[in-house]
Design an enzyme around this catalytic site. Structure first.
Site, PDB file in Angstrom:
ATOM      1  N   ARG A 143       0.850  -1.185   0.000  1.00 27.55           N
ATOM      2  CA  ARG A 143       0.000   0.000   0.000  1.00 27.55           C
ATOM      3  C   ARG A 143       0.890   1.240   0.000  1.00 27.55           C
ATOM      4  O   ARG A 143       1.928   1.258   0.660  1.00 27.55           O
ATOM      5  CB  ARG A 143      -0.896   0.071   1.250  1.00 27.55           C
ATOM      6  CG  ARG A 143      -2.165  -0.769   1.196  1.00 27.55           C
ATOM      7  CD  ARG A 143      -3.185  -0.268   0.181  1.00 27.55           C
ATOM      8  NE  ARG A 143      -4.394  -1.078   0.188  1.00 27.55           N
ATOM      9  CZ  ARG A 143      -4.553  -2.208  -0.510  1.00 27.55           C
ATOM     10  NH1 ARG A 143      -3.590  -2.656  -1.283  1.00 27.55           N
ATOM     11  NH2 ARG A 143      -5.690  -2.874  -0.456  1.00 27.55           N
TER      12      ARG A 143
ATOM     13  N   GLU B 249      -4.163   7.367  -5.153  1.00 28.90           N
ATOM     14  CA  GLU B 249      -4.320   6.701  -6.444  1.00 28.90           C
ATOM     15  C   GLU B 249      -5.624   7.171  -7.067  1.00 28.90           C
ATOM     16  O   GLU B 249      -6.571   7.429  -6.341  1.00 28.90           O
ATOM     17  CB  GLU B 249      -4.325   5.185  -6.263  1.00 28.90           C
ATOM     18  CG  GLU B 249      -3.004   4.665  -5.718  1.00 28.90           C
ATOM     19  CD  GLU B 249      -3.017   3.162  -5.423  1.00 28.90           C
ATOM     20  OE1 GLU B 249      -4.020   2.491  -5.711  1.00 28.90           O
ATOM     21  OE2 GLU B 249      -2.004   2.670  -4.908  1.00 28.90           O
TER      22      GLU B 249
ATOM     23  N   HIS C 213      -1.234  -0.243  -9.687  1.00 27.76           N
ATOM     24  CA  HIS C 213      -1.832  -1.141  -8.687  1.00 27.76           C
ATOM     25  C   HIS C 213      -2.374  -2.419  -9.334  1.00 27.76           C
ATOM     26  O   HIS C 213      -3.584  -2.696  -9.280  1.00 27.76           O
ATOM     27  CB  HIS C 213      -2.934  -0.406  -7.904  1.00 27.76           C
ATOM     28  CG  HIS C 213      -3.213  -1.001  -6.548  1.00 27.76           C
ATOM     29  ND1 HIS C 213      -3.561  -0.259  -5.462  1.00 27.76           N
ATOM     30  CD2 HIS C 213      -3.197  -2.290  -6.119  1.00 27.76           C
ATOM     31  CE1 HIS C 213      -3.760  -1.058  -4.415  1.00 27.76           C
ATOM     32  NE2 HIS C 213      -3.541  -2.307  -4.793  1.00 27.76           N
TER      33      HIS C 213
END
Ligand code: GLV
Ligand code: GLV
Length: 320
Positions: free
Chosen positions: A238, A267, A286
């Site tokens: 993360r 993000e 991601h």
């Protein structure tokens, strides 16, 4: 009457149909746009089940708007997008999708490690921008992966799966974890070290811990100062576990060699993000768990978790 549920993104038809057998489903039909918070708040007022992604912030405000909500099913292993304490207070069960994505995420982590070490993205761009005019001895040279020391911070499921891959590449593996596991050390042939020693001696450092108040900014200025100036940091867990200001300084002051990043504090990012223009960084959107099979399984497990709770059965994976 079927229980009502809300699904915050377009999911596969087969999974939606499975939900519809038992529930009245309302779905945010868009694939590439997250549901706006106002819409989410309106929708959760009416439902007993919420199927959501890591892009949705399920905070106090959302939870308080949902008087009938019994289950929040997150289609992810991480659940830092959900206010767990608030869910607990309202007796809402929270579920996630661990295990099924472990191997896929370890694959991507190792791919990013290798791509960063061997400057794969720069090399592809080199051809695309017509710079390849001859072969030369030190052209696009990177770092060896084989024989290097890999430091794994967080030896959970994904960390262990990463260690198994690294073994096959003849890496020397050290790890740090809250709890030391002698069994894992024997099984994986890895060595436990103190956090500072890991930072000082690793050629590659992979961050494999979940995000929490304890792991927020786990890697910051002090930690970068301890690392080798050639070291390569890989983060697929993360954003926010690595302090981005400190990382940017470390990369631009040659305190570390390079970084591979699949996750960011905020993000999505785009090409104006400061990391994207650094030649020694590979940025990915991601995609740790993004194989076709795994993402489909995650959809199915998230659906199954939700259905089980609404049918008064224990879910496959319960967070709280
Ligand atoms: C993805 O980051 C996940 O938590 O599943
Ligand atoms: C996540 O599934 C982990 O335990 O690493």
């Amino acid at each position: 009457m079927k229980p009502k549920i809300y699904v915050t993104r377009k999911i596969e038809d087969s999974v939606k149909e499975k939900l519809e057998n038992y529930c009245e489903v309302t779905m945010w039909e868009k694939e590439d746009v997250p549901v706006p918070k106002e819409v989410l708040i309106e929708e959760v007022r009416k439902v007993e089940g919420l199927y959501c992604l890591l892009t949705e912030t399920i905070d106090k405000e959302v939870i308080e708007s949902a008087p009938d909500l019994k289950v929040i099913s997150n289609m992810a292993v991480g659940f830092n997008n959900i206010d767990i304490e608030e869910a607990k207070k309202h007796n809402i069960i929270v579920t996630n999708t661990p295990e099924i994505l472990t191997e896929t995420t370890a694959d991507l982590t190792f791919a990013l490690l290798m791509a960063t070490a061997r400057r794969i993205v720069e090399a592809v761009d080199y051809i695309k921008s017509n710079q390849w005019v001859t072969w030369s001895p030190m052209q696009l040279t990177g770092r060896d992966v084989h024989g290097a020391t890999l430091g794994i911070i967080g030896m959970g499921r994904i960390g262990s799966a990463l260690a198994r891959r690294a073994k096959g590449f003849n890496m020397n593996i050290i790890y740090h974890n809250r709890n030391r596991s002698l069994e894992q050390e024997r099984e994986l042939d890895v060595q436990y070290v103190e956090f500072e020693e890991l930072l000082k001696t690793s050629d590659f450092i992979c961050v494999m811990v979940p995000y929490s108040e304890e792991t927020k900014n786990l890697i910051s200025e002090r930690e970068f100062r301890l690392m080798k100036d050639t070291s390569i940091l890989v983060n697929t867990s993360r954003g926010g576990i690595v302090d981005e200001d400190a990382l940017y300084m470390a990369l631009t002051n040659q305190q570390i060699g390079a970084a591979g990043l699949d996750v960011f504090e905020e993000e999505p990012i785009n090409k104006s993000n400061r990391f994207v223009s650094l030649p020694n960084v590979i940025s990915l959107p991601h995609i740790g768990s993004a194989s076709i099979d795994t993402r489909l399984k995650m959809e199915e497990v998230a659906a199954e978790n939700l259905l089980r709770v609404l049918q008064n059965n224990p879910p496959i994976y319960r967070v709280v």
